[in-house]
Design an enzyme around this catalytic site. Sequence first.
Site, PDB file in Angstrom:
ATOM      1  N   CYS A  32       0.822  -1.213   0.000  1.00 49.77           N
ATOM      2  CA  CYS A  32       0.000   0.000   0.000  1.00 49.77           C
ATOM      3  C   CYS A  32       0.860   1.269   0.000  1.00 49.77           C
ATOM      4  O   CYS A  32       1.412   1.640   1.041  1.00 49.77           O
ATOM      5  CB  CYS A  32      -0.906  -0.046   1.231  1.00 49.77           C
ATOM      6  SG  CYS A  32      -1.733   1.477   1.639  1.00 49.77           S
ATOM      7  N   CYS A  35       0.101   3.903   2.657  1.00 51.72           N
ATOM      8  CA  CYS A  35       0.511   3.430   3.983  1.00 51.72           C
ATOM      9  C   CYS A  35       1.955   3.840   4.263  1.00 51.72           C
ATOM     10  O   CYS A  35       2.285   4.282   5.363  1.00 51.72           O
ATOM     11  CB  CYS A  35       0.378   1.913   4.086  1.00 51.72           C
ATOM     12  SG  CYS A  35      -1.310   1.297   3.921  1.00 51.72           S
TER      13      CYS A  35
END
Length: 111
Positions: A32, A35
């Site tokens: 991600c 993230c």
Amino acid sequence: MSDLRSVDEATFDEVVLRSEKPVLVDFWAQWCPPCHQIAPVLAQIGVERNEKLTVVKLNSDENPAISARYRVMALPTLILFHHGEMIWSVVGARPKAKLLKELDDALLTAV
């Protein structure tokens, strides 16, 4: 990812739900990009707010039961817990100033 403490299915209840102070959980995954973008911001907040707030991370891919329990459908998801209860959540990365404002507002209403 960052210097934040990691929690998992074995430690989540003790570290997050039984904590005396509020805990911000960063639900993330290795794949991600947002993230990774927000990780340094969360690490800074974890250091700066250490007296009043604990910040931890939980890998959603490795801990699907907890992600399912809190209906985490997108990453990153940040969930703030206080006295074992979920009191605030947000999906997606955001600037540090905006995140701090949102956290402060959530903590004020929780007291």
